[in-house]
Design a protein around this motif. Structure first.
Motif, PDB file in Angstrom:
ATOM      1  N   TYR A  25      -2.246   8.933  14.333  1.00 34.90           N
ATOM      2  CA  TYR A  25      -1.666   8.203  13.189  1.00 34.90           C
ATOM      3  C   TYR A  25      -1.239   6.778  13.534  1.00 34.90           C
ATOM      4  N   GLU A  81      -4.609   9.048   4.186  1.00 33.46           N
ATOM      5  CA  GLU A  81      -4.474   9.262   5.628  1.00 33.46           C
ATOM      6  C   GLU A  81      -4.888  10.697   5.944  1.00 33.46           C
ATOM      7  N   ARG A 101       0.839  -1.208   0.000  1.00 28.31           N
ATOM      8  CA  ARG A 101       0.000   0.000   0.000  1.00 28.31           C
ATOM      9  C   ARG A 101       0.864   1.244   0.000  1.00 28.31           C
ATOM     10  N   ALA A 133       0.303   5.173   1.414  1.00 33.40           N
ATOM     11  CA  ALA A 133      -0.666   5.821   2.311  1.00 33.40           C
ATOM     12  C   ALA A 133      -0.338   7.296   2.526  1.00 33.40           C
ATOM     13  N   ARG A 183       7.471   2.687   3.045  1.00 28.32           N
ATOM     14  CA  ARG A 183       7.204   4.109   3.310  1.00 28.32           C
ATOM     15  C   ARG A 183       8.511   4.828   3.578  1.00 28.32           C
ATOM     16  N   VAL A 188      -2.944   3.659  11.603  1.00 28.72           N
ATOM     17  CA  VAL A 188      -2.166   2.940  10.592  1.00 28.72           C
ATOM     18  C   VAL A 188      -2.120   1.452  10.923  1.00 28.72           C
ATOM     19  N   SER A 224      -0.811  11.407   3.033  1.00 32.76           N
ATOM     20  CA  SER A 224      -1.763  12.337   3.632  1.00 32.76           C
ATOM     21  C   SER A 224      -2.089  13.360   2.550  1.00 32.76           C
TER      22      SER A 224
END
Ligand code: GLU
Length: 302
Positions: free
Chosen positions: A180, A40, A4, A6, A198, A184, A8
């Motif tokens: 967060y 997010e 994924r 993710a 990430r 998450v 913001s």
């Protein structure tokens, strides 16, 4: 296998974000897996549908499209509150009335090898009387995790072994918005994510997330933290550095295909002048070969 990305949705994705997205896409596809995008957007003040649409469009322009519906954290508060209730039932949650300033001041005293912004534990041992007084004064508490000196080791596919202590991380802000680290963990598990790729600014938060996974009875995904991208001045790449988004670069005549080749070059997957698509980059991709040094952009790149 399922990966994924993710972001913001608080602005356009810059080259560093796009590069992380690309690594997460390649990692998922290299394993024959799916790739999801999750927004997010817990913070409704800084997030916007406009930025979300722009981010999804830029990802699609480079050839990366979510394999399932794009999930928004702003629509999942119930799930996060349930997880906090589970932790509360295990006596792992406490009220924290500290202001940011109080935390900053208290945190200046050294308290071991905790992650950045670690909470020094001021409200952990608040008496019932002190707690009632804060509430009577109209102060609304944030909710924190009660830790017990836990430490976790991350076997990161890029960064290698990283071990860290877990602090009493915030689970819910004092305005009721879930934090967060909690969200998450809930979402990575709910979406059956096996591979979290990430930016490496989040490596030091990973032990926190691993403790939350353990306490909530959720599996640990594999982690790969992508080294940051530096601007020509040696600081972390940001919007202020100039033409760093697909939109900025297009205005300077740089095509998305050229941006993809630049990103591919930074990952040692192709040459800058090659004409490539994301599937082309797959053939040579191996997560272990992602450079462990930061990618330092040259002035000529921007
Ligand atoms: N939303 C975070 C960011 O934009 C990434 C979180 C994650 O990938 O776990 O930096």
């Amino acid at each position: 296998m399922r990966g994924r990305f993710a972001p913001s949705p608080t602005g356009a994705l810059h080259l560093g974000n796009l590069r992380t997205a690309l690594v997460s896409w390649l990692q998922a596809r290299a394993g024959g897996g799916e790739w999801l995008v999750r927004m997010e957007d817990l913070d409704r003040v800084t997030s916007s549908p406009h930025h979300e649409a722009e981010q999804l469009r830029d990802l699609a322009t480079l050839g990366m499209v979510s394999d399932g519906a794009v999930v928004r954290q702003s629509e999942r508060f119930d799930l996060y509150h349930q997880a906090i209730a589970t932790l509360g039932a295990a006596d792992r949650v406490y009220d924290c009335f500290c202001s940011r300033r109080e935390i900053r001041e208290a945190a200046q005293a050294p308290h071991g090898e905790f992650p950045d912004g670690a909470y020094p534990g001021t409200c952990r041992t608040l008496t019932a009387a002190a707690r009632s007084q804060h509430l009577a004064e109209g102060r609304r508490p944030a909710l924190r995790l009660r830790t017990e000196g836990e430490r976790f080791e991350v076997s990161d596919l890029i960064a290698g072994r990283f071990e860290g202590a877990v602090d009493d991380v915030v689970l819910q802000r004092n305005d009721g918005v879930p934090a967060y680290n909690l969200a998450v963990v809930v979402d990575d598990a709910a979406q059956d994510i096996t591979d979290v790729v990430r930016g490496d600014d989040l490596l030091s938060s990973t032990p926190r997330q691993m403790l939350l996974q353990q306490l909530l009875g959720l599996p640990h995904p594999r982690y790969a933290h992508v080294p940051l991208v530096l601007a020509p001045d040696g600081t972390r790449l940001a919007k202020r550095h100039g033409a760093v988004t697909l939109g900025d670069l297009a205005q300077r005549g740089v095509t998305p295909a050229q941006v993809l080749a630049l990103l591919g070059e930074s990952l040692a997957l192709c040459g800058r002048d090659d004409v490539v698509t994301v599937p082309d980059l797959l053939a040579r991709f191996r997560i272990e070969q992602v450079p462990t040094a930061p990618w330092w952009l040259a002035t000529t790149d921007l």
